[in-house]
Design a protein around this motif. Structure first.
Motif, PDB file in Angstrom:
ATOM      1  N   ALA A   5       0.842  -1.196   0.000  1.00  0.00           N
ATOM      2  CA  ALA A   5       0.000   0.000   0.000  1.00  0.00           C
ATOM      3  C   ALA A   5       0.877   1.246   0.000  1.00  0.00           C
ATOM      4  CB  ALA A   5      -0.920  -0.001   1.213  1.00  0.00           C
ATOM      5  N   ARG A   6       1.977   1.163   0.758  1.00  0.00           N
ATOM      6  CA  ARG A   6       2.895   2.299   0.804  1.00  0.00           C
ATOM      7  C   ARG A   6       3.489   2.581  -0.574  1.00  0.00           C
ATOM      8  NH1 ARG A   6       7.003   0.656   4.849  1.00  0.00           N
ATOM      9  NH2 ARG A   6       5.556  -0.397   6.235  1.00  0.00           N
ATOM     10  N   ASP A   7       3.799   1.526  -1.316  1.00  0.00           N
ATOM     11  CA  ASP A   7       4.340   1.712  -2.662  1.00  0.00           C
ATOM     12  C   ASP A   7       3.356   2.480  -3.533  1.00  0.00           C
ATOM     13  OD1 ASP A   7       6.454   0.337  -1.777  1.00  0.00           O
ATOM     14  OD2 ASP A   7       6.233  -1.402  -3.096  1.00  0.00           O
ATOM     15  N   ILE A   8       2.068   2.106  -3.398  1.00  0.00           N
ATOM     16  CA  ILE A   8       1.043   2.777  -4.207  1.00  0.00           C
ATOM     17  C   ILE A   8       0.943   4.261  -3.813  1.00  0.00           C
ATOM     18  CG2 ILE A   8      -1.407   2.819  -4.818  1.00  0.00           C
ATOM     19  CD1 ILE A   8      -0.141   0.394  -5.932  1.00  0.00           C
ATOM     20  N   ILE A   9       0.963   4.514  -2.493  1.00  0.00           N
ATOM     21  CA  ILE A   9       0.888   5.902  -2.023  1.00  0.00           C
ATOM     22  C   ILE A   9       2.072   6.703  -2.555  1.00  0.00           C
ATOM     23  CG2 ILE A   9       1.089   7.378   0.025  1.00  0.00           C
ATOM     24  CD1 ILE A   9      -0.572   5.335   1.523  1.00  0.00           C
ATOM     25  N   LEU A  10       3.236   6.076  -2.538  1.00  0.00           N
ATOM     26  CA  LEU A  10       4.441   6.738  -3.045  1.00  0.00           C
ATOM     27  C   LEU A  10       4.274   7.103  -4.523  1.00  0.00           C
ATOM     28  CD1 LEU A  10       7.354   7.567  -2.343  1.00  0.00           C
ATOM     29  CD2 LEU A  10       8.089   5.316  -3.125  1.00  0.00           C
TER      30      LEU A  10
ATOM     31  N   MET B   1      12.209 -11.025   1.417  1.00  0.00           N
ATOM     32  CA  MET B   1      11.728  -9.660   1.288  1.00  0.00           C
ATOM     33  C   MET B   1      10.664  -9.321   2.320  1.00  0.00           C
ATOM     34  SD  MET B   1      13.526  -8.264  -0.890  1.00  0.00           S
ATOM     35  CE  MET B   1      12.679  -6.705  -0.879  1.00  0.00           C
ATOM     36  N   ASN B   2      10.533 -10.168   3.347  1.00  0.00           N
ATOM     37  CA  ASN B   2       9.475  -9.887   4.317  1.00  0.00           C
ATOM     38  C   ASN B   2      10.011  -9.327   5.614  1.00  0.00           C
ATOM     39  OD1 ASN B   2       7.119 -10.381   2.987  1.00  0.00           O
ATOM     40  ND2 ASN B   2       7.390 -12.619   3.131  1.00  0.00           N
TER      41      ASN B   2
ATOM     42  N   LEU C 103       9.932  -3.650  -3.595  1.00  0.00           N
ATOM     43  CA  LEU C 103      10.716  -3.367  -4.798  1.00  0.00           C
ATOM     44  C   LEU C 103      10.091  -2.301  -5.710  1.00  0.00           C
ATOM     45  CD1 LEU C 103      12.318  -6.765  -5.826  1.00  0.00           C
ATOM     46  CD2 LEU C 103      13.430  -4.693  -4.987  1.00  0.00           C
ATOM     47  N   PRO C 104       8.757  -2.304  -5.945  1.00  0.00           N
ATOM     48  CA  PRO C 104       8.212  -1.232  -6.808  1.00  0.00           C
ATOM     49  C   PRO C 104       8.493   0.162  -6.255  1.00  0.00           C
ATOM     50  CG  PRO C 104       6.627  -2.997  -6.580  1.00  0.00           C
ATOM     51  CD  PRO C 104       7.744  -3.291  -5.600  1.00  0.00           C
ATOM     52  N   GLY C 105       8.324   0.331  -4.950  1.00  0.00           N
ATOM     53  CA  GLY C 105       8.567   1.648  -4.343  1.00  0.00           C
ATOM     54  C   GLY C 105      10.039   2.019  -4.387  1.00  0.00           C
ATOM     55  N   ILE C 106      10.898   1.051  -4.069  1.00  0.00           N
ATOM     56  CA  ILE C 106      12.347   1.297  -4.094  1.00  0.00           C
ATOM     57  C   ILE C 106      12.774   1.707  -5.493  1.00  0.00           C
ATOM     58  CG2 ILE C 106      14.603   0.204  -3.824  1.00  0.00           C
ATOM     59  CD1 ILE C 106      13.223  -1.726  -1.820  1.00  0.00           C
ATOM     60  N   SER C 107      12.308   0.947  -6.467  1.00  0.00           N
ATOM     61  CA  SER C 107      12.683   1.185  -7.853  1.00  0.00           C
ATOM     62  C   SER C 107      12.153   2.530  -8.349  1.00  0.00           C
ATOM     63  CB  SER C 107      12.149   0.035  -8.704  1.00  0.00           C
ATOM     64  OG  SER C 107      12.259   0.336 -10.049  1.00  0.00           O
ATOM     65  N   LEU C 108      10.923   2.875  -7.901  1.00  0.00           N
ATOM     66  CA  LEU C 108      10.341   4.165  -8.258  1.00  0.00           C
ATOM     67  C   LEU C 108      11.247   5.303  -7.777  1.00  0.00           C
ATOM     68  CD1 LEU C 108       6.642   5.200  -7.591  1.00  0.00           C
ATOM     69  CD2 LEU C 108       8.505   6.631  -6.794  1.00  0.00           C
ATOM     70  N   TRP C 151       8.123  -3.914 -10.052  1.00  0.00           N
ATOM     71  CA  TRP C 151       7.149  -5.002 -10.069  1.00  0.00           C
ATOM     72  C   TRP C 151       7.732  -6.199 -10.823  1.00  0.00           C
ATOM     73  CZ3 TRP C 151       4.401  -6.848 -14.463  1.00  0.00           C
ATOM     74  CH2 TRP C 151       3.338  -7.690 -14.171  1.00  0.00           C
ATOM     75  N   ALA C 152       8.420  -5.916 -11.945  1.00  0.00           N
ATOM     76  CA  ALA C 152       9.068  -6.973 -12.720  1.00  0.00           C
ATOM     77  C   ALA C 152      10.181  -7.621 -11.898  1.00  0.00           C
ATOM     78  CB  ALA C 152       9.631  -6.400 -14.020  1.00  0.00           C
ATOM     79  N   ALA C 153      10.945  -6.819 -11.194  1.00  0.00           N
ATOM     80  CA  ALA C 153      12.052  -7.340 -10.386  1.00  0.00           C
ATOM     81  C   ALA C 153      11.525  -8.259  -9.293  1.00  0.00           C
ATOM     82  CB  ALA C 153      12.849  -6.189  -9.772  1.00  0.00           C
ATOM     83  N   ASN C 154      10.364  -7.923  -8.770  1.00  0.00           N
ATOM     84  CA  ASN C 154       9.708  -8.765  -7.766  1.00  0.00           C
ATOM     85  C   ASN C 154       9.508 -10.177  -8.288  1.00  0.00           C
ATOM     86  OD1 ASN C 154       8.899  -8.654  -5.171  1.00  0.00           O
ATOM     87  ND2 ASN C 154       7.227  -7.200  -5.509  1.00  0.00           N
ATOM     88  N   HIS C 155       8.971 -10.250  -9.525  1.00  0.00           N
ATOM     89  CA  HIS C 155       8.733 -11.554 -10.140  1.00  0.00           C
ATOM     90  C   HIS C 155      10.033 -12.279 -10.414  1.00  0.00           C
ATOM     91  CE1 HIS C 155       4.386 -11.533 -10.687  1.00  0.00           C
ATOM     92  NE2 HIS C 155       4.531 -10.209 -10.655  1.00  0.00           N
TER      93      HIS C 155
END
Lengths: 120, 341, 172
Positions: A5-10, B1-2, C103-108, C151-155
């Protein structure tokens, strides 16, 4: 809060920052009247947007051709690797710009007259 | 990753957001202080403008009065003016004002420096030419005027001057520059930080614009439309003076006759320069150099300007090319405009 | 094979992957050609994966190595200052934000940092602040492409053979 959820907010807040920056940096107060061609950080030329014309800028073999028409400016051809500058949209409002990174050439628009007075 | 979630994170996102907004507010605030511009047409046969801070605009009339007075006293075409009386003195000593004394001394100095190219005693020739009539002076009149020119024959003493019989001075090449310098004196004495004065194309750029940027002074494209420019100079606290063949000139039988006259021939100077623009702190000196450069021609003009300290120039040649002194583009930015490209 | 030798060869493989990804991106037509500097940043996938599977120093190594090698192999020298500074800035921000986001947030954040750095470097090189006019576009592009790559890196990390992950001496 879950991390996903935090990623989406970001993501949303970054897009909001981008939108806010865009809205504030746009100069809607005045029409652009001149295009400034910057080469190496210097204002090298100032082209009137009121007159359709085409100008070739050449410096040490670096060539960019700038076309002015209908109050817009764009680079119609260039010999830079990739030619990215020729794919940028024509610009017409103060604050918009076109850049050719390999040639260190940039075009910006301004809404102020070319000069304060003329010596003759 | 958790890894275990940290509570503080939405804060991080909010901080970034606030940062962005704060940065944007800085972009949004920009206001320009007020200036006013006055324009008059009633002296030196030309247009004059004064751009001053709104709070100082009352000074414009004082500046224009000062210029009107100088124009009246220094006009060689008016026999009742101070210069007219000097020219009509038939070889007698004449008492002169400090203004005329300054100009005659500068005139003599640049006559010597230029090897006779710049000559303020051109009046016997220049008064024969009428550039508004599109006709040439009579050749025998010109021929007999040529021996009556030579600033070396002008005698100057403390408060007086003497010309040989038939000689005469024409300060037309210096009067606008001198008037600009007197305007600068007045403005500085009144503590005006920023002003732009244009006397018939000669420009005094005092200080900077009120928004803190340099003044932007266009350089006229010779024989182009009014306001069409070769380029724009960005200048601070200096003067920009141009001499050009396109001012006061006419064409007859396909030949251009212009007002910069050669004392040796009595005819318009044969030169490969269409215009010479001098950037210098003193407008009177700049005026002398601009005329001298035209007389000297493109090749010598650059050397003449380079040998003067802190002087810069923009030259435009008859074949349509621009020449610059070494400080143009660095010390003094110059950008080309579409008209000249 | 001992542990450090295996770690070295895994890093080398990741560098090779990054160079390959950079080459692939080079072959693709520019997406959003009207915005200079806007790109997907496929090669960053390798830095991101290294960061996720190994540690921050390894990720920096992969990032710098692939940038330099990529520039020598098919890049132009003029682009190197942009690529290097952008890559390092992205690595720093990603390493710092590792514990706060997925990972999506980090990558962003990495994508945005990369693009902002490019504008900063270009502003210096061009001696002109006007380039910040591109910032809104590049923040938006960096966010979206960074998010998708994350998101891709996650997979990718989930599908990689477990042997790779167990390499990580700090593994959970």
């Amino acid at each position: 809060m879950k991390r996903s959820a935090r990623d989406i907010i970001l993501l949303i807040s970054m897009l909001a920052i981008a939108a806010g920056w865009y809205a504030l940096s746009r100069d809607t107060s005045a029409n652009a009247v001149g295009a400034i061609v910057w080469i190496d950080g210097f204002r090298s030329a100032r082209l009137s947007l009121e007159q359709a014309d085409e100008f070739t800028f050449e410096r040490g073999g670096d060539i960019n051709v700038v076309r002015i028409e209908n109050g817009t400016a764009r680079i119609v051809s260039a010999n830079c690797p990739g030619g990215d500058c020729t794919r940028q949209r024509a610009i017409s409002r103060a604050g918009e710009l076109i850049v050719c990174v390999p040639h260190k050439l940039m075009i910006t628009l301004e809404s102020v007259p070319a000069f304060d007075t003329v010596a003759r | 990753m958790n890894r275990s979630p940290t509570r503080a994170t939405p804060l991080a996102a909010r901080t970034i957001l606030l940062f962005g907004i704060a940065a944007l507010l800085c972009v949004a605030c920009a206001s320009t202080p007020q200036t006013e511009t006055r324009t008059v047409f009633d002296f030196m046969d030309t247009v004059s403008t004064a751009t001053l801070p709104a709070s100082n605009i009352a000074l414009a009339d004082r500046l224009f009065d000062l210029c009107r007075d100088l124009d009246a006293r220094l006009n060689a075409h008016d026999p009742s003016s101070e210069v007219g009386k000097l020219n009509a003195a038939d070889g007698e000593r004449v008492n002169i004002s400090s203004d005329v004394s300054t100009l005659l001394n500068i005139g003599k100095e640049y006559f010597e420096k230029s090897g006779g190219l710049f000559d303020i005693t051109i009046a016997p020739i220049s008064l024969l030419w009428d550039f508004s009539s599109n006709s040439l002076p009579q050749s025998n009149a010109l021929a007999s005027a040529i021996p009556l020119v030579g600033a070396d024959r002008l005698e100057l003493g403390g408060g007086w001057a003497r010309l040989p019989v038939g000689f005469g001075v024409d300060l037309g090449a210096l009067v606008k520059g001198y008037a600009l310098d007197r305007c600068a004196d007045t403005l500085r004495a009144e503590g005006v930080p920023s002003a732009l004065i244009n006397l018939g194309g000669s420009v005094l750029a005092l200080g900077k614009r009120l928004d803190g940027n340099p003044w932007r002074v266009g350089v006229q494209l010779p024989f182009g439309a009014e306001g069409a420019t070769l380029g724009v100079l960005s200048v601070t606290d200096t003067c920009v003076v141009t001499a050009g063949l396109y001012e006061r000139s006419f064409e007859l039988d396909g030949k251009l006759y212009h007002h910069i006259l050669d004392p040796r021939t009595g005819m318009p100077a044969a030169t490969d320069l269409y215009s010479a623009t001098i950037i210098y702190k003193n407008a009177l000196i700049a005026d002398a150099y601009s005329t001298w450069c035209i007389m000297a021609g493109a090749e010598k003009a650059l050397g003449i300007v380079e040998s003067a300290d802190d002087m810069e120039c923009v030259l435009y040649t008859a074949d349509g090319s621009l020449m610059f002194s070494s400080g143009i583009g660095s010390a003094i930015p110059f950008e080309l405009t579409g008209d000249g490209l | 094979m001992n542990r450090s030798a295996r770690a070295l060869s895994v890093r080398a493989m990741l560098v090779a992957c990054a160079i390959l990804l950079g080459w692939v991106e080079r072959m693709l037509p520019p997406f959003l050609p009207m915005i200079p500097g806007a790109k997907l940043g496929l090669a960053n996938l390798a830095t991101l994966t290294t960061l996720a599977l190994m540690d921050a120093p390894s990720a920096l190594l992969v990032c710098v190595a692939r940038t330099l090698l990529g520039a020598f192999m098919f890049g132009s020298a003029s682009a190197l200052p942009y690529a290097l500074s952008g890559g390092v800035a992205a690595w720093a921000v990603m390493a710092l934000s590792r514990r706060m986001f997925n990972l999506p947030g980090i990558s962003l954040l990495g994508g945005v940092a990369h693009n902002i750095t490019q504008i900063a470097v270009a502003s210096l090189m061009f001696a002109n602040a006007g380039l910040w006019g591109y910032a809104p576009y590049l923040i938006a592009v960096g966010s979206v492409s960074g998010f998708l790559l994350g998101w891709a890196a996650n997979h990718i990390t989930r599908r990689l053979p477990s042997g790779l992950i167990s390499l990580n001496n700090k593994s959970k």
